[in-house]
Each structure stands twice: as C-alpha cells, then as structure tokens.
Design a protein around this motif. Sequence first.
Motif, mmCIF file in Angstrom:
data_model
loop_
_atom_site.group_PDB
_atom_site.id
_atom_site.type_symbol
_atom_site.label_atom_id
_atom_site.label_comp_id
_atom_site.label_asym_id
_atom_site.label_seq_id
_atom_site.Cartn_x
_atom_site.Cartn_y
_atom_site.Cartn_z
ATOM 1 N N SER A 154 0.828 -1.209 0.000
ATOM 2 C CA SER A 154 0.000 0.000 0.000
ATOM 3 C C SER A 154 0.862 1.258 0.000
ATOM 4 N N ALA A 155 0.779 2.030 -1.078
ATOM 5 C CA ALA A 155 1.500 3.297 -1.135
ATOM 6 C C ALA A 155 0.949 4.279 -0.109
ATOM 7 N N ALA A 156 -0.363 4.226 0.141
ATOM 8 C CA ALA A 156 -0.967 5.121 1.129
ATOM 9 C C ALA A 156 -0.380 4.875 2.510
ATOM 10 N N ALA A 157 -0.219 3.599 2.870
ATOM 11 C CA ALA A 157 0.350 3.271 4.175
ATOM 12 C C ALA A 157 1.808 3.696 4.260
ATOM 13 N N MET A 158 2.596 3.394 3.241
ATOM 14 C CA MET A 158 4.010 3.719 3.289
ATOM 15 C C MET A 158 4.259 5.227 3.269
ATOM 16 N N THR A 159 3.390 5.973 2.614
ATOM 17 C CA THR A 159 3.503 7.433 2.647
ATOM 18 C C THR A 159 3.346 7.950 4.068
ATOM 19 N N ARG A 160 2.411 7.370 4.805
ATOM 20 C CA ARG A 160 2.189 7.768 6.191
ATOM 21 C C ARG A 160 3.429 7.464 7.045
ATOM 22 N N PHE A 161 4.090 6.335 6.782
ATOM 23 C CA PHE A 161 5.315 6.002 7.515
ATOM 24 C C PHE A 161 6.436 6.987 7.183
ATOM 25 N N LEU A 162 6.573 7.310 5.898
ATOM 26 C CA LEU A 162 7.613 8.255 5.491
ATOM 27 C C LEU A 162 7.395 9.612 6.128
ATOM 28 N N GLU A 163 6.145 10.024 6.274
ATOM 29 C CA GLU A 163 5.832 11.301 6.921
ATOM 30 C C GLU A 163 6.259 11.310 8.386
ATOM 31 N N ARG A 164 6.334 10.123 8.988
ATOM 32 C CA ARG A 164 6.771 10.007 10.381
ATOM 33 C C ARG A 164 8.284 9.792 10.505
ATOM 34 N N GLY A 165 8.987 9.849 9.371
ATOM 35 C CA GLY A 165 10.429 9.685 9.390
ATOM 36 C C GLY A 165 10.909 8.252 9.404
ATOM 37 N N ALA A 166 10.010 7.297 9.145
ATOM 38 C CA ALA A 166 10.376 5.880 9.145
ATOM 39 C C ALA A 166 10.943 5.483 7.783
ATOM 40 N N ALA A 167 11.740 4.425 7.778
ATOM 41 C CA ALA A 167 12.237 3.843 6.532
ATOM 42 C C ALA A 167 11.145 2.951 5.962
ATOM 43 N N ALA A 168 10.617 3.309 4.808
ATOM 44 C CA ALA A 168 9.464 2.594 4.258
ATOM 45 C C ALA A 168 9.577 2.522 2.745
ATOM 46 N N VAL A 169 9.171 1.376 2.197
ATOM 47 C CA VAL A 169 9.232 1.171 0.758
ATOM 48 C C VAL A 169 8.010 0.373 0.326
ATOM 49 N N VAL A 170 7.507 0.670 -0.853
ATOM 50 C CA VAL A 170 6.402 -0.089 -1.431
ATOM 51 C C VAL A 170 6.974 -1.340 -2.090
ATOM 52 N N GLY A 171 6.372 -2.485 -1.779
ATOM 53 C CA GLY A 171 6.840 -3.738 -2.356
ATOM 54 C C GLY A 171 5.944 -4.882 -1.949
ATOM 55 N N VAL A 172 6.290 -6.091 -2.386
ATOM 56 C CA VAL A 172 5.484 -7.273 -2.102
ATOM 57 C C VAL A 172 6.337 -8.313 -1.401
ATOM 58 N N ILE A 173 5.699 -9.136 -0.603
ATOM 59 C CA ILE A 173 6.398 -10.130 0.205
ATOM 60 C C ILE A 173 7.080 -11.188 -0.669
ATOM 61 N N ASN A 174 6.555 -11.436 -1.869
ATOM 62 C CA ASN A 174 7.119 -12.478 -2.725
ATOM 63 C C ASN A 174 8.345 -12.030 -3.516
#
Length: 256
Positions: free
Chosen positions: A75-95
């Motif tokens: 989810s890009a929406a979720a990862m954007t929220r993490f980036l706004e909090r200064g977290a290391a976050a990337v869009v991707g899939v578990i596989n």
Amino acid sequence: MSDSAVHVRSDTELAATNRALYDTLWADALLIEPCRFNTWPLLSTLAAQSKRSLEVAPGLRPRLPLQRTQFLDISAAAMTRFLERGAAAVVGVINALPFADQTFDLVCSFDIVEHVDDDATALAELSRVCAPGGTLLLSVPLHEAAWTAFDDFVGHRRRYEPQDLINMLRRHGFDIERSAIFGMQPKSPRLIAWSMWHLIHHRERAMWWYNHVFMPIGLRMQRKLRWLPGLIDDPHVDTVLMVCRRTGTANGARFT
C-alpha cells in the motif's frame, strides 16, 4: 499443506479482494503506535537487541518501533504515512523483497502469508533476508474447519493446519520456539456482517467507526500474550503468533 486447506479463487480475484479492502482501509485509517499493541513488550525488547529489523505488510498497524525498523507494504498510502513520520518505508510485495540476503536479524510478518497465492515463495523470501540465528515473528489463522465469511471478506487464501505449518516452516529453515493465541477479529458474526456491509456500502461512515470505536475497543480488550513452547494445536484457537528461529537453510540443511 493439504489440498483441502486451499480455497479456490483465482490470483486475479484474490488480488482484487485484498486491494479493494486494504487500499480503502489504509487510505482512511489512523496509524496506530506500536506501543499500543500487546506485542510491544516482546518486540520492543527484540528490536533493541537487533542490529537491523524488518516488518513486512504492517498496513497502519506496525508492531516494531517506527524509528529503528525497515517497513515494506504493498500500500503506497500506508508507506507514505510512515515516510511522513520519518520511518524507513518502501512499497513492495512479500514475494519479491528488495533486500539483500541475510540483511535482517529480526523479521516480522503479521497476518499476511495467508493472503498470498504463493505462500511458499513468501516464506522463502522471509527466510532469504533473515540472518542465520535470526528471529521471525509470524502470525497466521489456523484450521480449515474454522473458515467463515470473514476469511473471504478479508482476502484469505487459506488457513493452516498445525502440522502442515510446522513442516512448511522447517522446509524454509525455521523452527518454532514458542507461540501464543493472537488476533483482534470480532467474535460476533453479526458485528462482522455489519462491518463488512458498511465497508462496502458506506465506506466513510464505516471508517469513522473503525477509527473511533472498534479499533480503540479492540486495543483496550487485548490480553497479555501467553506463550507456550512449540506450536499451539487447539481447534478453538483462531490465529496464532509464532516466534521462530532461523536455524537452517531451505530443505532442512543446518547452519554450521
């Protein structure tokens, strides 16, 4: 895993079900601080002892510390929220995790492998990025006989039989050290049906109830995790959280 543990839905149908629900959920949900979950006493300690930590598919309900963890979610929406909090976050899939082999000594994946069509590849990827001797925290739903409309609604591909789960993890180099009853699924079929209908037909109203009523109640009602050695094998347990050790390579070979 036995053939009876697989529900027949095409990859396209499964992906559409998951994306329709979780794109909506993570676009409008509030980010819940990790310290509010009953996993925090264990995970805050493990994270403090780990050099590098990864949490796969946290949505907006992360369990590891925001500032000391690599997060990945579809989810890009979720990862954007993490980036706004200064977290290391990337869009991707578990596989197809975009990380080098043996990068992390703590890997967490809550309530995700049951959603993907190819869970063997998902576990192989979690194993690949986990360092020798590292820890995997994994939660999954148990028992095919416990399947309900809620599983269909949230996009589950399967539930796991305990011995099949033990064998599958061993094939990917993990031994289950301990496990605990886990999950925040409502127990009332009527409440589940009400929630599903409103998420489909009245999304904004449903998300207000999720953010301001159901999620706070669920957090308040969490019980302290009670750990048992090995894997819990009880037909009345809906979802299990496992602490696994990366003790071998794929197909059962051991580290030396």
